[in-house]
Design a protein around this motif. Structure first.
Motif, PDB file in Angstrom:
ATOM      1  N   ASN A  90       0.835  -1.199   0.000  1.00  0.00           N
ATOM      2  CA  ASN A  90       0.000   0.000   0.000  1.00  0.00           C
ATOM      3  C   ASN A  90       0.872   1.251   0.000  1.00  0.00           C
ATOM      4  OD1 ASN A  90      -2.509  -1.418   0.144  1.00  0.00           O
ATOM      5  ND2 ASN A  90      -2.107  -1.812   2.315  1.00  0.00           N
ATOM      6  N   PHE A  91       0.260   2.374  -0.358  1.00  0.00           N
ATOM      7  CA  PHE A  91       0.985   3.643  -0.380  1.00  0.00           C
ATOM      8  C   PHE A  91       0.690   4.447   0.880  1.00  0.00           C
ATOM      9  CE2 PHE A  91       0.963   2.716  -4.959  1.00  0.00           C
ATOM     10  CZ  PHE A  91       2.279   3.006  -5.285  1.00  0.00           C
ATOM     11  N   LYS A  92       1.722   5.126   1.387  1.00  0.00           N
ATOM     12  CA  LYS A  92       1.548   6.050   2.499  1.00  0.00           C
ATOM     13  C   LYS A  92       2.121   7.393   2.090  1.00  0.00           C
ATOM     14  CE  LYS A  92       5.946   4.979   4.825  1.00  0.00           C
ATOM     15  NZ  LYS A  92       6.584   4.520   6.071  1.00  0.00           N
ATOM     16  N   THR A  93       1.629   8.459   2.684  1.00  0.00           N
ATOM     17  CA  THR A  93       2.117   9.797   2.355  1.00  0.00           C
ATOM     18  C   THR A  93       3.518   9.997   2.939  1.00  0.00           C
ATOM     19  OG1 THR A  93       1.051  10.723   4.315  1.00  0.00           O
ATOM     20  CG2 THR A  93      -0.206  10.764   2.255  1.00  0.00           C
ATOM     21  N   LEU A  95       2.661   0.583  -9.803  1.00  0.00           N
ATOM     22  CA  LEU A  95       3.798  -0.312  -9.603  1.00  0.00           C
ATOM     23  C   LEU A  95       4.998   0.397  -8.967  1.00  0.00           C
ATOM     24  CD1 LEU A  95       3.669  -2.104 -13.082  1.00  0.00           C
ATOM     25  CD2 LEU A  95       2.809  -2.991 -10.899  1.00  0.00           C
ATOM     26  N   ALA A  96       4.910   1.713  -8.803  1.00  0.00           N
ATOM     27  CA  ALA A  96       6.074   2.501  -8.382  1.00  0.00           C
ATOM     28  C   ALA A  96       6.371   2.347  -6.892  1.00  0.00           C
ATOM     29  CB  ALA A  96       5.843   3.968  -8.713  1.00  0.00           C
ATOM     30  N   HIS A  97       7.633   2.621  -6.546  1.00  0.00           N
ATOM     31  CA  HIS A  97       8.027   2.708  -5.136  1.00  0.00           C
ATOM     32  C   HIS A  97       7.734   4.097  -4.580  1.00  0.00           C
ATOM     33  CE1 HIS A  97      10.756  -0.510  -6.769  1.00  0.00           C
ATOM     34  NE2 HIS A  97      10.222  -1.136  -5.742  1.00  0.00           N
ATOM     35  N   TYR A  98       7.859   5.113  -5.433  1.00  0.00           N
ATOM     36  CA  TYR A  98       7.562   6.491  -5.051  1.00  0.00           C
ATOM     37  C   TYR A  98       6.725   7.128  -6.153  1.00  0.00           C
ATOM     38  CZ  TYR A  98      11.433   5.945  -1.714  1.00  0.00           C
ATOM     39  OH  TYR A  98      12.249   5.505  -0.707  1.00  0.00           O
ATOM     40  N   VAL A  99       5.754   7.931  -5.751  1.00  0.00           N
ATOM     41  CA  VAL A  99       4.940   8.696  -6.696  1.00  0.00           C
ATOM     42  C   VAL A  99       5.055  10.167  -6.312  1.00  0.00           C
ATOM     43  CG1 VAL A  99       2.650   9.080  -7.669  1.00  0.00           C
ATOM     44  CG2 VAL A  99       3.341   6.763  -7.002  1.00  0.00           C
ATOM     45  N   ILE A 100       5.574  10.972  -7.234  1.00  0.00           N
ATOM     46  CA  ILE A 100       5.745  12.413  -7.003  1.00  0.00           C
ATOM     47  C   ILE A 100       4.764  13.148  -7.924  1.00  0.00           C
ATOM     48  CG2 ILE A 100       7.386  14.314  -6.855  1.00  0.00           C
ATOM     49  CD1 ILE A 100       8.200  11.892  -5.185  1.00  0.00           C
ATOM     50  N   PRO A 101       3.713  13.744  -7.398  1.00  0.00           N
ATOM     51  CA  PRO A 101       2.692  14.384  -8.251  1.00  0.00           C
ATOM     52  C   PRO A 101       3.273  15.461  -9.154  1.00  0.00           C
ATOM     53  CG  PRO A 101       1.876  14.127  -6.017  1.00  0.00           C
ATOM     54  CD  PRO A 101       3.344  13.801  -5.981  1.00  0.00           C
ATOM     55  N   ALA A 102       2.825  15.455 -10.397  1.00  0.00           N
ATOM     56  CA  ALA A 102       3.330  16.382 -11.410  1.00  0.00           C
ATOM     57  C   ALA A 102       2.372  17.552 -11.593  1.00  0.00           C
ATOM     58  CB  ALA A 102       3.531  15.648 -12.732  1.00  0.00           C
TER      59      ALA A 102
END
Length: 689
Positions: free
Chosen positions: A78-81, A429-436
């Motif tokens: 899961n993703f966390k902030t 699928l990413a390890h990190y997501v940086i909003p564009a």
């Protein structure tokens, strides 16, 4: 979503970036929020027109599902902030670790169209090359580059776009600009109102085909046969531009000899187009010379004989006499600007870019890496492993062939960083997501070489929890120790000012010019009379001797598509995918509610005759099976003439179903590596959703 506009109320001129046209628009702001987008009637690109995607930009930018704030994948999946600074610190640390363990080439970058493919793309290339890796991938591996390569082989540049508005005849080869390039269709329509003709060549009756003076519904993959038939006609009628051929070209005799086999009867037999229609096109062409232009669409790139087909079309234009004339195919003048690319061609090659040996001509011309062999490097199956990837505005799990392989390659990386506005299938699928940032949240230059202008998109607003491209690459470069050298500018405004320095155009003047500024007021035609073509010989090359070293024939040739030669046992139908919709752009904009209401799901189009033979009714579900995968999708039985019998059409860009589960990344054009997405062998089985 918290946001701030640069003004509370008023109108801000800018450039739309919902597709690649960069139309001039106005952002209307009320109480600090963009409420609508309208067209700039004075802008030369669109002259006030705005397509549905542009009009819906505010819905897209303020969408409640838009990403804001950085995310990190937890051990449970899961993703966390996570804070921006912490995310970049960790990413930089992992990059250093990969470099120490496997070398700089083990890191890569990938950009797509969702963020931009000019300045925004250049930041990513500059970053990964400065890091020490040549491995920079883009959407060019499946879009655009094959046409550029083919035209460059013939004349050293691509005539993009033709002078549609003044053309006597426009031939659209597998292109539907009514949906893909609305400003181009606007110009074509203007030409037609003055007596110009439109011919559309396509296996599907598209919107453009419905508007055409002549529609040739040819078999996919046989376009080159038609082009050679037209060239043979010009030669036999002694109607080709003899002065151009004699003075400014090489290889004509070889081309003429090869074209002799393409009689009207043979072309009809190959293409499936009746001789009567072929003769009608011939007569229209002869009456329109020399202002007869061709525009090959992306459809031709997605065939295994695409490179030579497009070379044949470029050669046809040369014989017509359309090269660099008013109403023809221009040799556009570029603008003098600084270059963000830190490497020259030889430096790039010495860095051993992933996949060079697979498609060397692609690397030589594009100075980028090809994504199809690049995925094998990510899977550890080539000379060295790629273990890390940062991608921006791309969604390869939906847009690249063999989506299962793409997902497997991404999932196995030690580091995968996604930059996007929404949580796409690739971003999951990413390890990190940086909003564009969207186009309304940044500023960049755009060039319109056909009218010799430069324009500037203005920053309209800022959205909390997102970062523009320059800021992201700048901040990460400084953490890795090369920011002072390669990303020394404070912000995008400073970059824009630096880029413009050689042009003599002041950024402040451009900011005050919503229609852009002309960078060269002098319009020259037939420039080849006073300077050599930018080819090895300095001439238009009907025959290119340099292609021998890449294993290519010197002249363009027609390679008969496989399905016309032999049957594919178990796969009696051929699938076309990738056709455009007016409201979508590849995998983008399916979040917009009004678009979802108009087109809520993907449907497979099938000829009524094929549906009857398979006992399939409109609305029923079918299972489409290819050599590498299968999808389930509802059926739309279409009327006679909409699509050729024996072919089906499945739209791309949908999560469910993902048509690229059916397309094979091993089935490619041998020169450019572009995948077959237009003649995919399949079978259909009845099933339930």
């Amino acid at each position: 979503m918290p946001s701030t506009s640069v003004i509370d109320n008023g109108i801000i001129p800018t450039l739309c970036r919902q597709c690649g046209q960069h139309c001039g628009v106005f952002a209307h702001v009320e109480n600090g929020r963009v409420t609508r987008i309208s067209g700039n009637k004075s802008h030369p690109e669109n002259q006030g027109m705005v397509c549905p995607k542009g009009r819906a930009a505010a819905q897209w930018v303020y969408h409640p599902k838009r990403l804001k704030g950085c995310l990190k994948r937890s051990s449970d999946g899961n993703f966390k902030t996570i804070g921006y600074d912490q995310a970049l610190d960790e990413i930089a640390g992992k990059m250093v670790d990969i470099k120490e363990r496997a070398g700089a080439c083990a890191m890569s970058a990938w950009t797509g169209e969702a963020i931009g493919f000019l300045q925004q793309e250049a930041y990513a290339r500059r970053f990964i090359h400065a890091f020490g890796s040549p491995n920079f991938f883009t959407a060019d591996s499946v879009c655009f580059a094959l046409r550029l390569m083919a035209y460059h082989t013939c004349q050293g540049y691509w005539s993009y776009p033709p002078d549609f508005e003044r053309a006597g005849m426009t031939i659209l080869w597998g292109a539907n600009p009514a949906y893909s390039h609305p400003p181009f269709m606007q110009r074509i329509n203007k030409a037609r109102r003055r007596g110009g003709k439109l011919v559309v060549i396509d296996p599907r009756r598209t919107i453009a085909a419905k508007k055409a003076d002549l529609f040739l519904q040819l078999r996919p993959g046989t376009d080159a046969a038609l082009a050679f038939g037209l060239m043979r006609c010009l030669i036999h009628e002694n109607a080709y531009d003899r002065d151009f051929v004699a003075s400014y070209s090489r290889g004509f005799e070889k081309l003429a000899a090869y074209s002799e086999a393409f009689t009207t009867a043979y072309v009809a037999q190959q293409t499936g187009v009746p001789e009567e229609a072929l003769n009608k096109m011939r007569d229209m062409m002869l009456q329109s010379l020399p202002r007869c232009v061709s525009f090959p669409g992306i459809s031709l790139e997605h065939q295994v004989n695409g490179f030579n087909t497009i070379r044949a079309i470029a050669s046809l234009s040369a014989l017509c006499g359309a090269i660099d004339i008013e109403g023809g195919e221009p040799w556009n003048k570029g603008i003098r600007v600084n270059d963000l690319n830190p490497l020259d061609k030889e430096q790039f090659k010495r860095m051993n870019p992933a996949g060079y040996n697979s498609f060397p001509l692609f690397y030589e011309m594009m100075q980028k890496c090809h994504s199809i062999p690049g995925l094998d490097y990510m899977l550890g199956q080539e000379a060295y492993p790629i273990k890390g990837l940062i991608y921006s505005g791309a969604n390869p799990v939906l847009t690249n062939p063999n989506s299962q392989k793409v997902a497997r390659a991404f999932a196995g990386l030690d580091l995968l960083v996604a930059r996007d506005l929404f949580m796409t299938e690739s971003a999951k699928l990413a390890h990190y997501v940086i909003p564009a940032a969207s186009f309304l949240e940044r500023s960049e230059l755009h060039f319109y070489p056909e009218v010799q202008r430069v324009g500037l998109s203005q920053k309209v607003l800022a959205v909390e929890g997102t970062w523009d491209e320059y800021t992201f690459w700048h901040d990460l470069a400084h953490r890795l120790g090369f920011g002072d050298v390669y990303f020394p500018w404070e912000d995008e405004t400073a970059v824009n000012r630096w880029l413009l320095e050689p042009s003599g155009i002041a950024l402040e003047a451009l900011m005050k010019s919503p229609e852009g500024i002309v960078y060269d007021p002098k319009v020259e035609r037939r420039k080849f009379e006073s300077r050599p073509f930018p080819t090895p010989s300095g001439m238009f090359e009907f025959a290119s001797e340099g292609l021998k070293s890449f294993g290519c024939p010197t002249i363009p040739t027609y390679e008969q598509p496989e399905y016309l030669k032999t049957a594919a046992p178990g796969f009696p139908l051929r699938m076309i995918t990738g056709s455009r919709k007016a409201i979508y752009y590849h995998s983008r904009y399916r979040e917009i509610e009004t678009f979802k209401s108009a087109t809520p799901r993907a449907l497979v189009e099938i000829h009524a005759g094929d549906a009857a033979e398979l006992n399939i009714a409109d609305g029923e579900a079918v299972r489409i099976v290819s050599k590498i995968g299968a999808i389930t999708i509802p059926v739309k039985v279409v009327e006679e003439g909409r699509i050729l019998k024996g072919f089906i059409e499945v739209p791309h860009g949908w999560n469910n179903p993902n048509v690229n589960a059916l397309t094979d990344d091993r089935d490619t054009d041998p020169v450019g590596g572009f995948p077959n997405m237009k003649i995919v062998p399949v079978r259909i089985e009845k099933t339930e959703l």
